[in-house]
Design an enzyme around this catalytic site. Structure first.
Site, PDB file in Angstrom:
ATOM      1  CG  ASP A 145     102.340  72.946 -46.300  1.00  0.00           C
ATOM      2  OD1 ASP A 145     102.289  72.539 -47.469  1.00  0.00           O
ATOM      3  OD2 ASP A 145     103.050  72.420 -45.411  1.00  0.00           O
TER       4      ASP A 145
ATOM      5  CG  ASP B 176     102.645  66.494 -47.494  1.00  0.00           C
ATOM      6  OD1 ASP B 176     102.741  65.289 -47.289  1.00  0.00           O
ATOM      7  OD2 ASP B 176     101.944  66.997 -48.406  1.00  0.00           O
TER       8      ASP B 176
ATOM      9  CG  ASP C 194     107.058  70.299 -54.843  1.00  0.00           C
ATOM     10  OD1 ASP C 194     107.013  69.088 -55.129  1.00  0.00           O
ATOM     11  OD2 ASP C 194     106.508  70.783 -53.836  1.00  0.00           O
TER      12      ASP C 194
ATOM     13  NE  ARG D 277     102.397  60.889 -50.380  1.00  0.00           N
ATOM     14  CZ  ARG D 277     101.091  60.609 -50.261  1.00  0.00           C
ATOM     15  NH1 ARG D 277     100.279  61.412 -49.605  1.00  0.00           N
ATOM     16  NH2 ARG D 277     100.591  59.522 -50.796  1.00  0.00           N
TER      17      ARG D 277
ATOM     18  NE  ARG E 188     107.857  59.570 -47.138  1.00  0.00           N
ATOM     19  CZ  ARG E 188     107.630  60.753 -47.734  1.00  0.00           C
ATOM     20  NH1 ARG E 188     107.916  61.880 -47.130  1.00  0.00           N
ATOM     21  NH2 ARG E 188     107.096  60.816 -48.918  1.00  0.00           N
TER      22      ARG E 188
HETATM   23  O1  M1P Z   1     104.445  69.893 -50.700  1.00  0.00           O
HETATM   24  C1  M1P Z   1     105.689  69.413 -51.075  1.00  0.00           C
HETATM   25  C2  M1P Z   1     105.761  67.939 -51.103  1.00  0.00           C
HETATM   26  O2  M1P Z   1     105.390  67.401 -49.845  1.00  0.00           O
HETATM   27  C3  M1P Z   1     105.572  66.038 -49.752  1.00  0.00           C
HETATM   28  O3  M1P Z   1     106.916  65.798 -50.032  1.00  0.00           O
HETATM   29  P1  M1P Z   1     107.776  64.545 -49.562  1.00  0.00           P
HETATM   30  O4  M1P Z   1     107.193  63.347 -50.192  1.00  0.00           O
HETATM   31  O5  M1P Z   1     109.136  64.913 -50.058  1.00  0.00           O
HETATM   32  O6  M1P Z   1     107.739  64.470 -48.052  1.00  0.00           O
HETATM   33  C4  M1P Z   1     104.705  65.320 -50.765  1.00  0.00           C
HETATM   34  O7  M1P Z   1     103.360  65.538 -50.477  1.00  0.00           O
HETATM   35  C5  M1P Z   1     105.004  65.838 -52.130  1.00  0.00           C
HETATM   36  O8  M1P Z   1     104.112  65.231 -53.019  1.00  0.00           O
HETATM   37  C6  M1P Z   1     104.870  67.337 -52.169  1.00  0.00           C
HETATM   38  O9  M1P Z   1     105.207  67.810 -53.429  1.00  0.00           O
END
Ligand code: M1P
Length: 241
Positions: free
Chosen positions: A7, A9, A169, A16, A130
């Site tokens: 994975d 993130d 998602d 991000r 965030r």
């Molecule tokens: O993989 C799931 C999500 O991970 C990140 O989420 P968030 O912005 O909520 O921290 C982002 O990379 C998002 O695009 C991705 O769907």
């Protein structure tokens, strides 16, 4: 063949965020020795921004948008033309109107190939905004409640999973990360690292399928530092490979 699947993130980078430079150097060497693949809810532009075009291109496959868009050695191999039903978009607008979270930063409903990413605080949130939402959501479980409501209302049609820190998602039912296993042979051994392998997390269905079908091993990590530590303890790589 042994496939090492990550994975992105929360597993290879902060959510991000970009890859730590020392880890990236180690990882580029790692990719010279092992078959590495990525699986993420993000689109390819975000993944490239986070890991760099060199790491992205060195991956055998990058399964973006939860596997609804596939890149092979950095080149687009397949995508989908699925569009979200209007009723879902209307519902997400209602969630935005009725949330008790007051700060809205923009870009709340992001349409990606084969999926929609929904965020109450918005994808345009700064790191500080965030972090505030992430902490608030841990107490109020808003994302989990919205995901549960979507999974109930569109039980035969859609699936919503919580991933990352601020978003959800949403994709056609079954078109989640678990679908990517169909791209490998049954005899391939998959070693998967993810930070959301718990039920309701967006790595869960994939982790479950790997275990249920005896396709390999799953490692739950809390962040990229733990991933790096595990890789160093599990695999030998020569630093000047
Ligand atoms: O993989 C799931 C999500 O991970 C990140 O989420 P968030 O912005 O909520 O921290 C982002 O990379 C998002 O695009 C991705 O769907």
């Amino acid at each position: 063949m042994n496939i090492i699947l990550f994975d992105v993130d929360g597993t290879l980078t902060p959510s991000r965020g970009t890859m730590n430079p020392e880890f990236k150097q180690y990882f580029l060497n790692f990719q010279k020795k092992f078959k590495v693949c990525f699986v993420t809810g993000s689109d390819s532009a975000k993944t490239i921004e986070q890991v760099g075009s060199d790491v992205f291109a060195a991956a055998q496959y990058s399964f973006n948008c939860s596997g609804n868009e596939i890149y092979k050695n950095g080149k687009l191999q397949s995508t989908t033309g699925w569009t979200a039903p209007d009723t879902l978009i209307d519902y997400l607008e209602i969630c935005l109107e009725h949330t008790h979270y007051t700060e809205k930063c923009g870009n709340h409903i992001e349409r990606r190939p084969g999926m929609v990413n929904f965020s109450v605080v918005g994808r345009d949130a700064t790191q500080e905004q965030r972090d505030l939402y992430y902490e608030w959501d841990k107490k109020h479980n808003e994302r989990s409640q919205i995901a549960t409501a979507i999974n109930w209302r569109w039980a035969n049609e859609l699936q919503a999973d919580v991933g990352g820190e601020i978003s959800i998602d949403i994709f056609p039912k079954g078109k989640d990360k678990a679908q990517i296993l169909d791209n490998f042979k049954n005899k391939d051994k998959i070693t998967f690292f993810g930070d959301r392998t718990e039920e309701g997390g967006n790595d869960y269905t994939l982790a479950k399928r790997i275990i249920d079908e005896r396709r390999g091993e799953v490692f739950q990590v809390k962040d990229w530092k733990e991933t790096w530590k595990k890789l160093k303890s599990m695999y030998m790589i020569d630093d000047d490979v």
